[in-house]
Design an enzyme around this catalytic site. Sequence first.
Site, PDB file in Angstrom:
ATOM      1  N   ASP A   1       0.801  -1.232   0.000  1.00 32.81           N
ATOM      2  CA  ASP A   1       0.000   0.000   0.000  1.00 32.81           C
ATOM      3  C   ASP A   1       0.830   1.277   0.000  1.00 32.81           C
ATOM      4  O   ASP A   1       0.273   2.379  -0.050  1.00 32.81           O
ATOM      5  CB  ASP A   1      -1.007   0.002   1.149  1.00 32.81           C
ATOM      6  CG  ASP A   1      -0.336   0.006   2.525  1.00 32.81           C
ATOM      7  OD1 ASP A   1       0.889   0.175   2.604  1.00 32.81           O
ATOM      8  OD2 ASP A   1      -1.064  -0.158   3.525  1.00 32.81           O
TER       9      ASP A   1
ATOM     10  N   CYS B   1     -22.514  -5.768   2.644  1.00 36.68           N
ATOM     11  CA  CYS B   1     -22.825  -4.963   3.825  1.00 36.68           C
ATOM     12  C   CYS B   1     -24.336  -4.827   4.006  1.00 36.68           C
ATOM     13  O   CYS B   1     -24.821  -4.698   5.128  1.00 36.68           O
ATOM     14  CB  CYS B   1     -22.200  -3.576   3.720  1.00 36.68           C
ATOM     15  SG  CYS B   1     -20.424  -3.529   4.043  1.00 36.68           S
TER      16      CYS B   1
ATOM     17  N   CYS C   1     -20.790   0.698  11.616  1.00 35.72           N
ATOM     18  CA  CYS C   1     -19.505   1.398  11.697  1.00 35.72           C
ATOM     19  C   CYS C   1     -19.675   2.910  11.738  1.00 35.72           C
ATOM     20  O   CYS C   1     -18.827   3.621  12.308  1.00 35.72           O
ATOM     21  CB  CYS C   1     -18.597   0.992  10.543  1.00 35.72           C
ATOM     22  SG  CYS C   1     -19.338   1.160   8.900  1.00 35.72           S
TER      23      CYS C   1
ATOM     24  N   CYS D   1     -10.362  11.576  11.433  1.00 33.75           N
ATOM     25  CA  CYS D   1     -10.025  10.173  11.729  1.00 33.75           C
ATOM     26  C   CYS D   1      -8.909  10.059  12.767  1.00 33.75           C
ATOM     27  O   CYS D   1      -7.840  10.658  12.622  1.00 33.75           O
ATOM     28  CB  CYS D   1      -9.615   9.491  10.425  1.00 33.75           C
ATOM     29  SG  CYS D   1      -9.187   7.746  10.617  1.00 33.75           S
TER      30      CYS D   1
ATOM     31  N   CYS E   1      -6.400   3.110  14.845  1.00 39.33           N
ATOM     32  CA  CYS E   1      -7.705   2.911  15.481  1.00 39.33           C
ATOM     33  C   CYS E   1      -8.412   1.765  14.762  1.00 39.33           C
ATOM     34  O   CYS E   1      -8.415   1.710  13.535  1.00 39.33           O
ATOM     35  CB  CYS E   1      -8.536   4.191  15.399  1.00 39.33           C
ATOM     36  SG  CYS E   1     -10.206   4.036  16.076  1.00 39.33           S
TER      37      CYS E   1
ATOM     38  N   CYS F   1     -14.009   1.014  14.004  1.00 41.26           N
ATOM     39  CA  CYS F   1     -14.991   0.718  12.951  1.00 41.26           C
ATOM     40  C   CYS F   1     -14.910  -0.728  12.493  1.00 41.26           C
ATOM     41  O   CYS F   1     -15.897  -1.293  11.999  1.00 41.26           O
ATOM     42  CB  CYS F   1     -14.824   1.670  11.769  1.00 41.26           C
ATOM     43  SG  CYS F   1     -13.232   1.559  10.910  1.00 41.26           S
TER      44      CYS F   1
ATOM     45  N   CYS G   1     -17.958   5.347  15.140  1.00 39.67           N
ATOM     46  CA  CYS G   1     -16.777   6.213  15.085  1.00 39.67           C
ATOM     47  C   CYS G   1     -16.963   7.387  16.035  1.00 39.67           C
ATOM     48  O   CYS G   1     -17.900   8.186  15.864  1.00 39.67           O
ATOM     49  CB  CYS G   1     -16.544   6.717  13.661  1.00 39.67           C
ATOM     50  SG  CYS G   1     -15.119   7.837  13.537  1.00 39.67           S
TER      51      CYS G   1
ATOM     52  N   CYS H   1     -26.654  -2.857   6.857  1.00 41.65           N
ATOM     53  CA  CYS H   1     -25.867  -2.642   8.075  1.00 41.65           C
ATOM     54  C   CYS H   1     -25.047  -1.359   7.947  1.00 41.65           C
ATOM     55  O   CYS H   1     -24.413  -1.098   6.929  1.00 41.65           O
ATOM     56  CB  CYS H   1     -24.935  -3.827   8.320  1.00 41.65           C
ATOM     57  SG  CYS H   1     -23.846  -3.593   9.756  1.00 41.65           S
TER      58      CYS H   1
END
Length: 325
Positions: A139, A193, A199, A219, A247, A250, A203, A196
């Site tokens: 990445d 998903c 998440c 964030c 973190c 989520c 947060c 739903c």
Amino acid sequence: MTHRAAGTARAAELAEALKREAGALGFDPVGIAAVPAGERWQLRSAALERWLAAGHQAGMAWMADPRRQRIETLLPGVRSLLAVGLNYYVAAERLPGTPAVARYGWGRDYHRVIEGRLRRLGRWLEATVPGVRWRACVDSAPLMDKAWAEEAGLGWIGKHGNLIDRRRGSWLLLGHLLTSLDLPADAPATPLCGSCSRCLPACPTGAIREPFVVDSRLCIAFHTIENRDPDLPAPIAAALGGWVAGCDICQEVCPWNQQPLESSKDPDVQPRPWWLGLPAEEALSWSDALWDERLRASALRRIRPWMWRRNIRAVLGRAAPRPTP
């Protein structure tokens, strides 16, 4: 069998062999995408443009690198891409009251781990098909890694912006092997998903502004790792809840991560012995030299020692020390 059919059969055999080799290196799931990509990827590319235009990248200027949407600039003549996932879920938890570190930072630097294994895979491919060109990407490369992983069928991009696999949840580190070979592509993953949206309200800073849109300016992961300011913004500091490096909130609330998950036995993702019980006061007292020793070969080295102390002070509710006049 016609020449074309014979070539197709050989390509299919090579694709399966490549996947087996990737599996032997610890990658699961694995999948192949064709280049250029299909309609789904084009939609993801357009979404990236909107995300950038809204300023959601905050200080991460590298997200606007035009190569991110032009894979051929990374490997001229690229025709296929092998996407791989590395399960980093370990069935362990930190002790209550200790500083929280995102799970991806518990073990060795995943950039080195994944790139090293992909390079071994690339050398195998080159030995199998002399003259083939390839490039290993993690990445840190300007590549839409989650969109390509979705295109290759590894999983779908969830409303929290992470890739989700039906068996592994979202605890997956991604890598890609670009190649000049024409290989048969797997079907893109189907989003699951549904309705739903756990998440979004989970947060604490409201960083998931809407499904699939994460505002880095809000964030916790961005501010604890990328923000180079001397102090964290007051609303972020007040909402840390113990997080000093990244973190996972989520992801933790996602139903796909609450099913029984296989705990990885891969030695490279196991937590360092002291991670899960490190007292905040002890972590705050680390000298630069001790920080360097403790975080050797860690993805968290992106955090500088002074940032590490800044984040811990924010968690403890302490102001940064000011130089005496």
